[in-house]
Motif scaffolding. Structure first.
Motif, PDB file in Angstrom:
ATOM      1  N   LYS A   1      36.619  48.220  30.951  1.00 53.69           N
ATOM      2  CA  LYS A   1      36.860  48.904  29.830  1.00 53.69           C
ATOM      3  C   LYS A   1      37.120  47.752  28.570  1.00 53.69           C
ATOM      4  CE  LYS A   1      39.013  53.316  30.944  1.00 53.69           C
ATOM      5  NZ  LYS A   1      40.255  53.995  30.838  1.00 53.69           N
ATOM      6  N   LEU A   2      37.777  46.592  29.056  1.00 53.65           N
ATOM      7  CA  LEU A   2      38.083  45.585  27.858  1.00 53.65           C
ATOM      8  C   LEU A   2      36.741  45.256  27.547  1.00 53.65           C
ATOM      9  CD1 LEU A   2      41.161  43.731  29.821  1.00 53.65           C
ATOM     10  CD2 LEU A   2      41.258  45.056  27.477  1.00 53.65           C
ATOM     11  N   ILE A   3      35.715  44.794  28.414  1.00 55.73           N
ATOM     12  CA  ILE A   3      34.472  44.426  27.926  1.00 55.73           C
ATOM     13  C   ILE A   3      33.846  45.382  26.970  1.00 55.73           C
ATOM     14  CG2 ILE A   3      32.193  43.712  28.853  1.00 55.73           C
ATOM     15  CD1 ILE A   3      33.745  42.376  31.415  1.00 55.73           C
ATOM     16  N   GLU A   4      33.798  46.549  27.571  1.00 55.80           N
ATOM     17  CA  GLU A   4      33.020  47.872  26.706  1.00 55.80           C
ATOM     18  C   GLU A   4      33.726  48.025  25.538  1.00 55.80           C
ATOM     19  OE1 GLU A   4      31.661  50.693  30.791  1.00 55.80           O
ATOM     20  OE2 GLU A   4      33.587  51.229  29.470  1.00 55.80           O
ATOM     21  N   LYS A   5      34.936  47.742  25.298  1.00 59.23           N
ATOM     22  CA  LYS A   5      35.529  48.010  23.923  1.00 59.23           C
ATOM     23  C   LYS A   5      35.387  46.771  23.131  1.00 59.23           C
ATOM     24  CE  LYS A   5      38.468  51.849  25.775  1.00 59.23           C
ATOM     25  NZ  LYS A   5      40.068  52.186  25.717  1.00 59.23           N
ATOM     26  N   GLY A   6      34.956  45.782  23.595  1.00 64.79           N
ATOM     27  CA  GLY A   6      35.163  44.628  22.944  1.00 64.79           C
ATOM     28  C   GLY A   6      36.242  43.606  22.654  1.00 64.79           C
ATOM     29  N   HIS A   7      37.026  43.977  23.436  1.00 67.42           N
ATOM     30  CA  HIS A   7      38.368  42.937  23.597  1.00 67.42           C
ATOM     31  C   HIS A   7      38.006  41.698  24.443  1.00 67.42           C
ATOM     32  CE1 HIS A   7      40.650  46.279  21.666  1.00 67.42           C
ATOM     33  NE2 HIS A   7      40.355  46.911  22.711  1.00 67.42           N
ATOM     34  N   ILE A   8      36.984  41.662  25.141  1.00 67.68           N
ATOM     35  CA  ILE A   8      36.437  40.638  25.912  1.00 67.68           C
ATOM     36  C   ILE A   8      35.104  40.575  25.518  1.00 67.68           C
ATOM     37  CG2 ILE A   8      35.789  39.608  28.143  1.00 67.68           C
ATOM     38  CD1 ILE A   8      38.369  40.910  29.246  1.00 67.68           C
ATOM     39  N   PRO A   9      34.583  39.371  25.002  1.00 68.93           N
ATOM     40  CA  PRO A   9      32.984  39.275  24.541  1.00 68.93           C
ATOM     41  C   PRO A   9      32.296  39.139  25.619  1.00 68.93           C
ATOM     42  CG  PRO A   9      34.172  37.578  23.776  1.00 68.93           C
ATOM     43  CD  PRO A   9      35.301  38.260  24.240  1.00 68.93           C
ATOM     44  N   PRO A  10      31.157  39.070  25.578  1.00 75.02           N
ATOM     45  CA  PRO A  10      30.053  38.957  26.889  1.00 75.02           C
ATOM     46  C   PRO A  10      30.020  37.107  26.964  1.00 75.02           C
ATOM     47  CG  PRO A  10      28.746  39.600  24.821  1.00 75.02           C
ATOM     48  CD  PRO A  10      30.212  39.716  24.798  1.00 75.02           C
ATOM     49  N   SER A  11      30.029  36.543  26.014  1.00 78.14           N
ATOM     50  CA  SER A  11      30.297  35.003  26.066  1.00 78.14           C
ATOM     51  C   SER A  11      31.643  34.511  26.534  1.00 78.14           C
ATOM     52  CB  SER A  11      29.604  34.368  24.969  1.00 78.14           C
ATOM     53  OG  SER A  11      30.461  34.652  23.869  1.00 78.14           O
ATOM     54  N   GLY A  12      31.751  33.301  26.853  1.00 72.17           N
ATOM     55  CA  GLY A  12      33.255  32.787  27.411  1.00 72.17           C
ATOM     56  C   GLY A  12      33.451  33.053  28.699  1.00 72.17           C
ATOM     57  N   LYS A  13      34.296  32.170  29.285  1.00 73.37           N
ATOM     58  CA  LYS A  13      34.721  32.152  30.705  1.00 73.37           C
ATOM     59  C   LYS A  13      35.674  33.040  30.810  1.00 73.37           C
ATOM     60  CE  LYS A  13      33.103  27.188  30.925  1.00 73.37           C
ATOM     61  NZ  LYS A  13      33.796  25.958  31.268  1.00 73.37           N
ATOM     62  N   ILE A  14      35.660  33.976  31.743  1.00 74.57           N
ATOM     63  CA  ILE A  14      36.590  34.970  32.233  1.00 74.57           C
ATOM     64  C   ILE A  14      37.044  34.839  33.494  1.00 74.57           C
ATOM     65  CG2 ILE A  14      36.857  37.570  32.072  1.00 74.57           C
ATOM     66  CD1 ILE A  14      33.884  37.512  30.146  1.00 74.57           C
ATOM     67  N   VAL A  15      38.256  35.157  33.679  1.00 78.42           N
ATOM     68  CA  VAL A  15      38.632  35.103  35.212  1.00 78.42           C
ATOM     69  C   VAL A  15      39.325  36.575  35.588  1.00 78.42           C
ATOM     70  CG1 VAL A  15      40.425  34.112  36.771  1.00 78.42           C
ATOM     71  CG2 VAL A  15      39.080  32.558  35.227  1.00 78.42           C
ATOM     72  N   LEU A  16      39.227  37.002  36.573  1.00 75.69           N
ATOM     73  CA  LEU A  16      39.850  38.302  37.089  1.00 75.69           C
ATOM     74  C   LEU A  16      40.745  38.035  38.046  1.00 75.69           C
ATOM     75  CD1 LEU A  16      36.853  41.044  36.844  1.00 75.69           C
ATOM     76  CD2 LEU A  16      38.207  39.993  35.030  1.00 75.69           C
ATOM     77  N   CYS A  17      41.944  38.079  38.119  1.00 75.62           N
ATOM     78  CA  CYS A  17      42.874  37.931  39.230  1.00 75.62           C
ATOM     79  C   CYS A  17      43.135  39.079  40.238  1.00 75.62           C
ATOM     80  CB  CYS A  17      44.255  37.801  38.609  1.00 75.62           C
ATOM     81  SG  CYS A  17      44.104  35.909  37.637  1.00 75.62           S
ATOM     82  N   ILE A  18      42.768  38.583  41.444  1.00 75.85           N
ATOM     83  CA  ILE A  18      42.539  39.715  42.494  1.00 75.85           C
ATOM     84  C   ILE A  18      43.864  39.346  43.335  1.00 75.85           C
ATOM     85  CG2 ILE A  18      41.519  40.809  44.312  1.00 75.85           C
ATOM     86  CD1 ILE A  18      40.411  41.449  41.660  1.00 75.85           C
ATOM     87  N   THR A  19      44.698  40.333  43.552  1.00 73.19           N
ATOM     88  CA  THR A  19      46.270  39.877  43.954  1.00 73.19           C
ATOM     89  C   THR A  19      46.469  40.505  45.371  1.00 73.19           C
ATOM     90  OG1 THR A  19      46.931  41.831  43.161  1.00 73.19           O
ATOM     91  CG2 THR A  19      47.092  39.834  41.594  1.00 73.19           C
ATOM     92  N   GLY A  20      45.734  41.217  46.088  1.00 72.57           N
ATOM     93  CA  GLY A  20      45.944  41.695  47.517  1.00 72.57           C
ATOM     94  C   GLY A  20      44.714  42.230  48.203  1.00 72.57           C
ATOM     95  N   ASN A  21      44.696  42.372  49.484  1.00 74.52           N
ATOM     96  CA  ASN A  21      43.596  42.680  50.108  1.00 74.52           C
ATOM     97  C   ASN A  21      43.324  44.115  50.235  1.00 74.52           C
ATOM     98  OD1 ASN A  21      42.175  42.827  53.014  1.00 74.52           O
ATOM     99  ND2 ASN A  21      41.801  40.715  52.463  1.00 74.52           N
ATOM    100  N   GLY A  22      42.024  44.459  50.454  1.00 73.42           N
ATOM    101  CA  GLY A  22      41.948  45.924  50.592  1.00 73.42           C
ATOM    102  C   GLY A  22      42.322  46.677  52.051  1.00 73.42           C
ATOM    103  N   LEU A  23      42.452  45.906  52.879  1.00 68.64           N
ATOM    104  CA  LEU A  23      42.740  46.343  54.236  1.00 68.64           C
ATOM    105  C   LEU A  23      44.277  46.942  54.303  1.00 68.64           C
ATOM    106  CD1 LEU A  23      41.563  43.479  56.559  1.00 68.64           C
ATOM    107  CD2 LEU A  23      40.371  45.728  56.168  1.00 68.64           C
ATOM    108  N   LYS A  24      44.933  46.664  53.369  1.00 70.44           N
ATOM    109  CA  LYS A  24      46.356  47.395  53.196  1.00 70.44           C
ATOM    110  C   LYS A  24      46.300  48.777  52.412  1.00 70.44           C
ATOM    111  CE  LYS A  24      48.500  42.689  52.137  1.00 70.44           C
ATOM    112  NZ  LYS A  24      49.803  42.547  52.403  1.00 70.44           N
ATOM    113  N   THR A  25      45.103  49.112  51.822  1.00 70.67           N
ATOM    114  CA  THR A  25      45.158  50.319  51.164  1.00 70.67           C
ATOM    115  C   THR A  25      43.780  50.955  51.254  1.00 70.67           C
ATOM    116  OG1 THR A  25      44.279  49.292  49.100  1.00 70.67           O
ATOM    117  CG2 THR A  25      46.661  49.644  49.073  1.00 70.67           C
ATOM    118  N   ALA A  26      43.179  50.687  52.637  1.00 74.09           N
ATOM    119  CA  ALA A  26      42.002  51.264  52.960  1.00 74.09           C
ATOM    120  C   ALA A  26      41.651  52.818  52.889  1.00 74.09           C
ATOM    121  CB  ALA A  26      41.264  50.792  54.203  1.00 74.09           C
ATOM    122  N   ASP A  27      42.913  53.420  53.227  1.00 76.64           N
ATOM    123  CA  ASP A  27      42.954  55.024  53.276  1.00 76.64           C
ATOM    124  C   ASP A  27      42.347  55.629  51.987  1.00 76.64           C
ATOM    125  OD1 ASP A  27      43.541  54.841  55.870  1.00 76.64           O
ATOM    126  OD2 ASP A  27      45.739  55.442  55.483  1.00 76.64           O
TER     127      ASP A  27
END
Length: 410
Positions: free
Chosen positions: A359-385
């Protein structure tokens, strides 16, 4: 170890306190935060010194609130920063990275960082029982680290927590107590218990120490980016603490000359069913309206009264970032797109991060250029259901080549 930890200081009035088990200012009830002697720290730390340290979060030990060498979580941290070419192409950006704490040690979430610091400090202050209020990941981490370091432990959780996270605490023989009600009710009870029993509640009376562990995620990002601050960092928010502490790591690195000072934006991500920080940000106010009954599949983010929400908003605004939220279907889509493009299985909080980044990219809050980091905080096995009704069913056949050929031909 060289110690640079100075004191605890109120974030509101600036009053200082001794380095004990306390977390609230006696004068204005502001939160206490660990502070450091940056004059001495700047003279001591260098990129080369940090890079020569252990392959764990403890290479940044000088920036953490301990008086002795750490004793808990010695193998925690230094999770990978992955260049996400395929996801970047789908999202329409050129240089995207994933900081993947879904494989952190020992319990597969960023909470291993904060617990390692809190329990190391609890040992220094001669506590023998450790505890927490948790939406799941913190309970798992506290139980695992307490078991490996000889603490007796109690974890208090909402009674309707995901089964995988309940088992992920019980297996370590910690005492798990389910509370009828939301996380905020659990947390209030823990505050009462902490006042009555001499226990180290990592996110109550030990919160100033616990919270600092999140900085190590920020320092790792900087080092793995070649000692450069990313232009945009997207971080999911429950209490808001992780976002503020990654920013604190960036600022401390600037102060100590580890990275060049430059503009950067930090963006927040929340689930629509529990979005008090994002809602306040979008309204342009600092007044956070509590969410009394969170309703979201992202239970690890379901904190209706975020302790650091005000400071998270200030951080986002100061850096020129934005805050977004996503509904449950968008969370599931975020989990799936990350898995399908980069082979990373994140829990629901990760789906929030990816969905909000989209959403941030689509709305222009994050431009297509530049270095972008997404922080993933936990493993999917914990919420697989949560995915059980959103994936293709398996195909079952008889053990014949003819049946197999029919599937391949589809």
């Amino acid at each position: 170890m060289k110690e640079f930890f100075d004191c605890l200081k109120c974030k509101e009035c600036g009053r200082t306190y001794p380095k004990e088990a306390q977390h609230v200012c006696e004068f204005d009830f502001g939160p206490l935060e660990a502070t450091y002697n940056y004059h001495k720290l700047k003279k001591y730390v260098t990129r080369q010194l940090l890079e020569s340290g252990p392959h764990s979060m403890w290479r940044y030990e000088a920036f953490l609130p301990l008086e002795e060498s750490p004793t808990v979580g010695l193998h925690t941290g230094m999770t990978p920063l992955i260049r996400a070419h395929r996801l970047g192409k789908v999202l329409g950006v050129k240089e995207l990275y994933i900081k993947n704490d879904a494989i952190n040690y020992p319990s597969l979430s960023f909470k291993d960082r904060v617990v390692s610091v809190a329990l190391s400090r609890a040992r220094e202050l001669n506590f023998s029982i450790v505890s927490c209020a948790s939406t799941g990941n913190l309970a798992n981490s506290l139980a695992a680290n307490a078991a490996s370091s000889g603490f007796k432990s109690y974890v208090l959780i909402p009674a309707d927590l995901e089964l995988a996270k309940v088992i992920g605490s019980l297996v370590y023989k910690t005492k798990v107590i389910g509370i009828r009600g939301s996380y905020d009710k659990v947390n209030r009870l823990c505050s009462e218990i902490a006042g009555k029993y001499r226990w180290a509640f990592v996110n109550v009376n030990f919160r100033p120490y616990y919270a600092e562990g999140s900085k190590t995620m920020g320092f790792e990002i900087l080092e793995q980016m070649g000692w450069e601050i990313p232009d945009h960092t997207v971080i999911c928010m429950a209490s808001g603490s992780l976002l503020t502490k990654i920013d604190k790591a960036y600022r401390e690195a600037i102060i100590c000359g580890l990275v060049e000072d430059k503009p950067y934006a930090i963006h927040g991500a929340q689930a629509l069913g529990c979005n008090p920080i994002t809602a306040a940000f979008k309204k342009g106010t600092d007044l956070i309206r509590p969410v009394p009954n969170p309703s979201t599949i992202a239970k690890s983010l379901a904190i209706g009264t975020p302790a650091d929400g005000f400071y998270a908003i200030q951080t986002i605004r100061r850096t020129g970032g934005f805050s977004e939220d996503v509904n449950d279907l968008e969370i599931i889509e975020g989990i799936k797109i990350l898995a399908e493009t980069e082979g990373i299985f994140a829990e629901t909080a990760g789906g929030v991060t990816v969905g909000c980044a989209k959403k941030l990219i689509e709305k222009g809050h994050i431009p297509p250029s530049g270095k972008i980091v997404l922080c993933i905080t936990g493993n999917g096995l914990k919420t697989a259901d949560v995915l059980k009704d959103h994936l293709q069913p398996i195909q079952i056949i008889d053990p014949t080549i003819q049946d197999f050929d029919k599937i391949v031909a589809l």
